[in-house]
Scaffold this motif. Structure first.
Motif, mmCIF file in Angstrom:
data_model
loop_
_atom_site.group_PDB
_atom_site.id
_atom_site.type_symbol
_atom_site.label_atom_id
_atom_site.label_comp_id
_atom_site.label_asym_id
_atom_site.label_seq_id
_atom_site.Cartn_x
_atom_site.Cartn_y
_atom_site.Cartn_z
ATOM 1 N N TYR A 63 26.179 25.284 30.937
ATOM 2 C CA TYR A 63 26.445 25.943 29.731
ATOM 3 C C TYR A 63 25.326 26.833 29.502
ATOM 4 O O TYR A 63 25.434 27.788 28.755
ATOM 5 N N VAL A 64 24.305 26.638 29.996
ATOM 6 C CA VAL A 64 22.922 27.445 29.639
ATOM 7 C C VAL A 64 23.382 28.835 30.339
ATOM 8 O O VAL A 64 22.853 29.807 30.169
ATOM 9 N N TYR A 66 26.069 30.176 31.375
ATOM 10 C CA TYR A 66 26.997 30.793 30.858
ATOM 11 C C TYR A 66 27.035 31.106 29.298
ATOM 12 O O TYR A 66 28.178 31.572 28.762
ATOM 13 N N GLN A 67 25.910 30.903 28.758
ATOM 14 C CA GLN A 67 25.688 30.860 27.448
ATOM 15 C C GLN A 67 25.715 32.480 27.064
ATOM 16 O O GLN A 67 25.891 32.667 25.737
ATOM 17 N N GLY A 68 25.453 33.343 27.596
ATOM 18 C CA GLY A 68 25.455 34.795 26.959
ATOM 19 C C GLY A 68 24.027 35.456 27.608
ATOM 20 O O GLY A 68 23.286 34.683 28.156
ATOM 21 N N THR A 70 21.583 36.231 25.532
ATOM 22 C CA THR A 70 20.694 35.804 24.561
ATOM 23 C C THR A 70 19.749 34.856 25.373
ATOM 24 O O THR A 70 18.586 34.911 24.616
ATOM 25 N N ILE A 71 20.019 34.174 26.072
ATOM 26 C CA ILE A 71 19.085 33.591 26.908
ATOM 27 C C ILE A 71 18.505 33.925 27.902
ATOM 28 O O ILE A 71 19.354 34.291 28.938
ATOM 29 N N LYS A 73 17.694 33.465 31.506
ATOM 30 C CA LYS A 73 17.999 32.479 32.396
ATOM 31 C C LYS A 73 16.907 32.218 33.597
ATOM 32 O O LYS A 73 16.581 30.727 33.817
#
Length: 170
Positions: A63-64, A66-68, A70-71, A73
């Motif tokens: 989830y982290v 593929y969160q987008g 903004t994070i 990784k």
């Protein structure tokens, strides 16, 4: 000299008619998981627990990832994904080893969990010196995990003895 372990009868009185049979005698000094489960059931419970936790952590990490955008990784998330994948494989092999009564399938989990405990001890020591002694609370989890490894090793040894005896018998 053949040494047989002493047995302690839990219910020496015969059950009344219509009452289920009393539990079998328990060998004195017999290792049990968490004090109540036999080795096989305890090892299965440990395998299921590790598999469920590993799958949940993997789902969270995916989830982290593929969160987008903004994070950030970083490499840590991908390293943790790799660790999680190895944990899932090891837990699956543990469960397969228990169901097939194959001690060789249990060894990867023992080795992997021992490595994880060693790394966790190292991280706790580093965090204790960097942050505070509160990081020593992690030793509780290390103790629980070490007990789990102990139970699985005992079950693995039991399987090895059974395999040697079955080869000697026939």
């Amino acid at each position: 000299m053949d040494h047989q372990p002493e047995t302690v009868q839990l219910n020496p009185v015969s059950p009344a008619p219509g009452v289920p049979q009393a539990p079998p005698a328990v060998s004195k000094g017999e290792v049990r998981c968490c004090g109540c489960l036999p080795l096989k059931a305890g090892t299965i419970a440990i395998g299921v627990l590790y598999l469920v936790v590993s799958l949940l952590i993997e789902a969270l990490l995916l989830y982290v990832v593929y969160q987008g955008d903004t994070i950030d990784k970083g490499n840590l998330v991908f390293a943790l994904l790799g660790f999680g994948a190895i944990s899932i494989i090891a837990a699956t092999l543990l469960l397969g080893g228990v169901t097939d009564k194959d001690h060789w399938l249990i060894f990867p989990w023992i080795i992997w969990e021992s490595i994880n405990i060693g790394l966790e001890i190292l991280v706790i020591l580093i965090l204790t010196f960097i942050m505070s002694p509160a990081a020593l609370n992690g030793l509780i989890f290390i103790g629980i995990r070490a007990h789990f490894v102990y139970v699985v090793i005992k079950y693995c040894k039991k399987l090895r003895v059974e395999a040697v005896l079955s080869q000697a018998m026939g």
